[in-house]
Design a protein around this motif. Sequence first.
Motif, PDB file in Angstrom:
ATOM      1  N   LEU A  51       0.828  -1.210   0.000  1.00 16.85           N
ATOM      2  CA  LEU A  51       0.000   0.000   0.000  1.00 16.85           C
ATOM      3  C   LEU A  51       0.862   1.259   0.000  1.00 16.85           C
ATOM      4  N   ARG A  52       1.945   1.233   0.789  1.00 20.27           N
ATOM      5  CA  ARG A  52       2.828   2.400   0.820  1.00 20.27           C
ATOM      6  C   ARG A  52       3.443   2.652  -0.556  1.00 20.27           C
ATOM      7  N   SER A  53       3.752   1.575  -1.261  1.00 15.74           N
ATOM      8  CA  SER A  53       4.312   1.711  -2.603  1.00 15.74           C
ATOM      9  C   SER A  53       3.289   2.327  -3.550  1.00 15.74           C
ATOM     10  N   ILE A  54       2.018   1.923  -3.415  1.00 16.82           N
ATOM     11  CA  ILE A  54       0.967   2.489  -4.260  1.00 16.82           C
ATOM     12  C   ILE A  54       0.745   3.958  -3.922  1.00 16.82           C
ATOM     13  N   GLU A  55       0.874   4.302  -2.647  1.00 15.75           N
ATOM     14  CA  GLU A  55       0.742   5.708  -2.244  1.00 15.75           C
ATOM     15  C   GLU A  55       1.702   6.607  -3.017  1.00 15.75           C
ATOM     16  N   LYS A  56       2.916   6.132  -3.179  1.00 11.72           N
ATOM     17  CA  LYS A  56       3.921   6.933  -3.881  1.00 11.72           C
ATOM     18  C   LYS A  56       3.543   7.154  -5.343  1.00 11.72           C
ATOM     19  N   GLN A  57       2.801   6.197  -5.901  1.00 10.96           N
ATOM     20  CA  GLN A  57       2.394   6.315  -7.303  1.00 10.96           C
ATOM     21  C   GLN A  57       1.187   7.225  -7.477  1.00 10.96           C
ATOM     22  N   THR A  58       0.269   7.216  -6.516  1.00 10.87           N
ATOM     23  CA  THR A  58      -1.004   7.908  -6.690  1.00 10.87           C
ATOM     24  C   THR A  58      -1.115   9.223  -5.944  1.00 10.87           C
ATOM     25  N   GLY A  59      -0.368   9.367  -4.839  1.00 13.12           N
ATOM     26  CA  GLY A  59      -0.526  10.551  -4.011  1.00 13.12           C
ATOM     27  C   GLY A  59      -1.675  10.445  -3.033  1.00 13.12           C
ATOM     28  N   HIS A  60      -2.477   9.372  -3.102  1.00  4.82           N
ATOM     29  CA  HIS A  60      -3.549   9.150  -2.136  1.00  4.82           C
ATOM     30  C   HIS A  60      -2.974   8.540  -0.863  1.00  4.82           C
ATOM     31  N   ARG A  61      -3.718   8.668   0.220  1.00  2.00           N
ATOM     32  CA  ARG A  61      -3.316   8.059   1.495  1.00  2.00           C
ATOM     33  C   ARG A  61      -4.247   6.883   1.786  1.00  2.00           C
ATOM     34  N   TYR A  62      -3.645   5.768   2.236  1.00  4.15           N
ATOM     35  CA  TYR A  62      -4.402   4.569   2.579  1.00  4.15           C
ATOM     36  C   TYR A  62      -4.039   4.154   3.995  1.00  4.15           C
ATOM     37  N   VAL A  63      -5.039   3.728   4.750  1.00  8.44           N
ATOM     38  CA  VAL A  63      -4.783   3.179   6.073  1.00  8.44           C
ATOM     39  C   VAL A  63      -5.387   1.779   6.113  1.00  8.44           C
ATOM     40  N   TYR A  64      -4.593   0.835   6.560  1.00  7.90           N
ATOM     41  CA  TYR A  64      -5.061  -0.547   6.674  1.00  7.90           C
ATOM     42  C   TYR A  64      -5.453  -0.826   8.120  1.00  7.90           C
ATOM     43  N   LYS A  65      -6.612  -1.438   8.312  1.00  7.19           N
ATOM     44  CA  LYS A  65      -7.080  -1.839   9.636  1.00  7.19           C
ATOM     45  C   LYS A  65      -7.348  -3.339   9.620  1.00  7.19           C
TER      46      LYS A  65
END
Length: 426
Positions: A51-65
């Motif tokens: 997910l952190r890797s995808i964040e760098k590509q998209t600029g969106h923030r993701y939180v996993y629970k």
Amino acid sequence: MSRRRGLRTLLAGVLLAVATAGCGGGPPEERTLVVLGPWADGEERPFVEALRSIEKQTGHRYVYKGTRSLRETLVAQLQAGAPPDMAILNSPGELAEYARAGDLRPLPERVAGAAVTPWAPTVTVEDAAGEARTRAYWAPIRVDLKSLVWSRNEAADSAPVWCVGLGSGATSGWPGTDWIEDLMLQREGSAEYEEWATGRKPWEETRPVWEEWARILTAGGRAPDARWLNDFEKLGGDRYGLLNRGDCTHEHQGSFIRRHYGDDVRPRPTADHLDRPPAAKEDEDDENAFEVSGDMAAVFRSSAAAWDLLDRLTSKKARDSWAAGAMPGERPFFPGGTTAATGPSATKDVQELFRSAGRICFDASDAMPPTLRDAFYRAVLEFAVRPDDRALLDRLLKQLEAERLLQDREKAFVLDDLCGTPAVAG
């Protein structure tokens, strides 16, 4: 007066900007997307890194629970009107229930290709106008091969002593349902397995495989053991893996269990460890059928960012990142039986078995309506304690049949295509 007019103009401009952004005409939404999933206690680390890797590509923030009580958590969130943007579940039966309730969003055309079978069969749902529409609602992001028996290289297959552990917290019993399902698949073939798993076959017709499981459990005069209800993988403290206990030689478990063993423990098909019944049909023997399971992603709050995330999670780039961040024995498999990085011998063995499979069928209990699935879990827990009690088996099968008929009247069986080929799956 001019100041009031100016304030009204400013407010109108703000409202217009908000409305425009909500319609897709403005900049991307900055809200953090929440992903609810089944991995916790460190098991989620490689996925979070992906997910952190995808964040760098998209600029969106993701939180996993992550939670081990996934169903309870998700139901509570839905009731509160605050579902996650995306949830990852291993039960198509449960996902279908959410789809029919209107909680899930169907896959848009741009990501519909990720809904590969048998992990993501289509679901028929009535829309607000009462029109029935058949669409895909989720996509697998990782999978596992079942129908496997694990043993150490030096263990003799002539008189196996089976490791048994049926405990798994709120979902205790599923390792036993895996036995019943696998025996059903190996003995009756994929067509009969699918008939049963989708609610079109009476439970009384499964009696022979329950009796066969009883013979397997008690082979060599072995008596039922209260420890059979212990955890399916944890021995206590930091010790995991039932084969590491030292008093059993063979374990029936899915491909994920390899994380607890070294190269001296290898998998083979369940069929290699079963006697061929006298009435076995040659075409069923030739199926080379395996049971599979999976973790499927579904969107509960539709947005361009959520669909983009699902698209990326099913991409080769995300799979490479996920596999590279995992320990060698924990690298995930993906549809088609592939994993994006090399691993220990057991991983290569599982890959070869995936590729050699003639037929794959999704885990039956996971595809059943949740109330029937839970009744199945409870039934195997009772049966394992008294596997030679015929009256008990009579009662359990009648209870499961009553639940099947109730579900049938409510048209809760909405999944049909539970079996396919690896070529279709990949």
